[in-house]
Design a protein around this motif. Structure first.
Motif, PDB file in Angstrom:
ATOM      1  N   MET A   1      43.705  46.353  50.500  1.00  0.00           N
ATOM      2  CA  MET A   1      42.637  46.063  49.534  1.00  0.00           C
ATOM      3  C   MET A   1      43.157  46.287  48.113  1.00  0.00           C
ATOM      4  N   GLU A   2      42.795  45.408  47.214  1.00  0.00           N
ATOM      5  CA  GLU A   2      43.266  45.475  45.835  1.00  0.00           C
ATOM      6  C   GLU A   2      42.746  46.730  45.141  1.00  0.00           C
ATOM      7  N   THR A   3      43.641  47.441  44.428  1.00  0.00           N
ATOM      8  CA  THR A   3      43.278  48.666  43.731  1.00  0.00           C
ATOM      9  C   THR A   3      42.783  48.360  42.317  1.00  0.00           C
ATOM     10  N   THR A   4      42.192  49.371  41.700  1.00  0.00           N
ATOM     11  CA  THR A   4      41.739  49.217  40.314  1.00  0.00           C
ATOM     12  C   THR A   4      42.906  48.887  39.404  1.00  0.00           C
ATOM     13  N   GLU A   5      44.040  49.554  39.628  1.00  0.00           N
ATOM     14  CA  GLU A   5      45.224  49.322  38.798  1.00  0.00           C
ATOM     15  C   GLU A   5      45.704  47.881  38.917  1.00  0.00           C
ATOM     16  N   ALA A   6      45.657  47.342  40.133  1.00  0.00           N
ATOM     17  CA  ALA A   6      46.078  45.955  40.338  1.00  0.00           C
ATOM     18  C   ALA A   6      45.129  44.991  39.637  1.00  0.00           C
ATOM     19  N   ILE A   7      43.832  45.289  39.678  1.00  0.00           N
ATOM     20  CA  ILE A   7      42.853  44.437  39.002  1.00  0.00           C
ATOM     21  C   ILE A   7      43.070  44.470  37.493  1.00  0.00           C
ATOM     22  N   LEU A   8      43.350  45.655  36.962  1.00  0.00           N
ATOM     23  CA  LEU A   8      43.587  45.785  35.522  1.00  0.00           C
ATOM     24  C   LEU A   8      44.793  44.950  35.089  1.00  0.00           C
ATOM     25  N   GLU A   9      45.825  44.911  35.934  1.00  0.00           N
ATOM     26  CA  GLU A   9      46.992  44.085  35.625  1.00  0.00           C
ATOM     27  C   GLU A   9      46.646  42.601  35.675  1.00  0.00           C
ATOM     28  N   THR A  10      45.870  42.206  36.685  1.00  0.00           N
ATOM     29  CA  THR A  10      45.412  40.818  36.781  1.00  0.00           C
ATOM     30  C   THR A  10      44.588  40.437  35.559  1.00  0.00           C
ATOM     31  N   ASN A  11      43.762  41.378  35.105  1.00  0.00           N
ATOM     32  CA  ASN A  11      42.889  41.100  33.974  1.00  0.00           C
ATOM     33  C   ASN A  11      43.645  40.940  32.656  1.00  0.00           C
ATOM     34  N   LYS A  12      44.838  41.516  32.583  1.00  0.00           N
ATOM     35  CA  LYS A  12      45.684  41.273  31.406  1.00  0.00           C
ATOM     36  C   LYS A  12      46.081  39.795  31.356  1.00  0.00           C
ATOM     37  N   LYS A  13      46.374  39.247  32.532  1.00  0.00           N
ATOM     38  CA  LYS A  13      46.708  37.819  32.614  1.00  0.00           C
ATOM     39  C   LYS A  13      45.473  36.969  32.319  1.00  0.00           C
ATOM     40  N   GLN A  14      44.317  37.451  32.808  1.00  0.00           N
ATOM     41  CA  GLN A  14      43.073  36.736  32.553  1.00  0.00           C
ATOM     42  C   GLN A  14      42.774  36.716  31.052  1.00  0.00           C
ATOM     43  N   LYS A  15      43.011  37.839  30.385  1.00  0.00           N
ATOM     44  CA  LYS A  15      42.810  37.914  28.942  1.00  0.00           C
ATOM     45  C   LYS A  15      43.685  36.892  28.224  1.00  0.00           C
ATOM     46  N   GLU A  16      44.938  36.832  28.596  1.00  0.00           N
ATOM     47  CA  GLU A  16      45.866  35.876  27.974  1.00  0.00           C
ATOM     48  C   GLU A  16      45.406  34.438  28.232  1.00  0.00           C
TER      49      GLU A  16
END
Length: 268
Positions: A1-16
């Motif tokens: 299951m995806e962790t909070t840390e992994a989501i935060l990294e994904t969200n950096k890409k989403q921000k870009e």
């Protein structure tokens, strides 16, 4: 299951991505379908306006409410209304470019502010929101458990959430999305609600009201091949939409046949 840390990294890409929106060919085709044909159906049968008006009804009296406008980008349909009428308003989004534009819109409202921050980040400290407005946002989180925990953490006692998200429970739409997904430029943060995720929300919150749209009414597009007038097609579409809208309130079967779902949820 995806962790909070992994989501935060994904969200950096989403921000870009949202700071510099660049859609590939296939994503543009899907957007054209979604924003062209489906929007035309919504307009013809009054779907979108009905959902917006329902949200306003769900807001209730905002004068004593602290409101979080989650993932609001430069401002959604109700952002300024929420900011103008609530006791305290905060609009947040990953995109700092979008938030700067929202700040400009809100500059004359002393009770309103906007912030570029990740909802799951430890840097986001605000809490005790009476209302979280999440228009087209909840499906951007792959791990629903983490999101639900965060929503509960940020809500005040008896606080409510108003959501509007795509569903991936209608078989034809599920098949189309499965074909399209390998080519989707924003696939890493696009997770339309499934039956499993819906029941996670149902178990976590009191769902006071829910409405599905584009169930039977999505087939209005195929009426174009029939030799009937535009007015007749509109009447049929409105009838089908009313069936979707009314029956999805209580029937899971009808709700899961729809393409979009809006919910009013309350903290338990």
């Amino acid at each position: 299951m995806e962790t909070t840390e992994a989501i935060l990294e994904t969200n950096k890409k989403q921000k870009e991505f949202y700071n510099n929106i660049k859609q590939n060919f296939f994503t543009k085709i899907w957007a054209k379908f979604r924003n062209g044909l489906l929007n035309q159906i919504r307009k013809n049968v009054g779907i979108q306006d009905q959902a917006y008006l329902l949200h306003k009804e769900w807001f209730g009296d905002l004068s004593n409410k602290k409101v979080l406008d989650l993932g609001c980008f430069t401002g959604n349909y109700w952002s300024y209304y929420l900011a103008e009428h609530s006791k305290q308003y905060l609009g947040i989004d990953l995109s700092d470019v979008a938030i700067e534009k929202l700040k400009e819109k809100l500059k004359f409202l002393p009770n309103a502010k906007a912030e570029a921050v990740d909802f799951l980040s430890p840097d986001f400290l605000e809490k005790d929101f009476d209302l979280i407005y999440a228009y087209g946002v909840l499906h951007h989180f792959k791990n629903t458990t983490i999101l639900i925990d965060r929503l509960n953490e940020k809500l005040a006692t008896n606080g409510t959430i108003i959501s509007y998200d795509p569903l991936e429970t209608s078989l034809p739409i599920k098949i189309i999305r499965a074909i399209y997904r390998p080519f989707q430029s924003d696939a890493a943060w696009e997770w339309p609600l499934t039956k499993k995720t819906f029941y996670q929300y149902k178990n976590a919150f009191n769902i006071i009201e829910r409405r599905g749209v584009l169930g039977k009414s999505k087939w209005v597009a195929f009426l174009d091949i029939l030799p009937i007038s535009e007015n007749k097609k509109k009447i049929i579409g409105q009838k089908w939409h009313k069936q979707d809208w009314d029956k999805s309130f209580t029937s899971d079967r009808v709700m899961f046949s729809c393409m979009h779902l809006t919910m009013l949820m309350q903290k338990k």
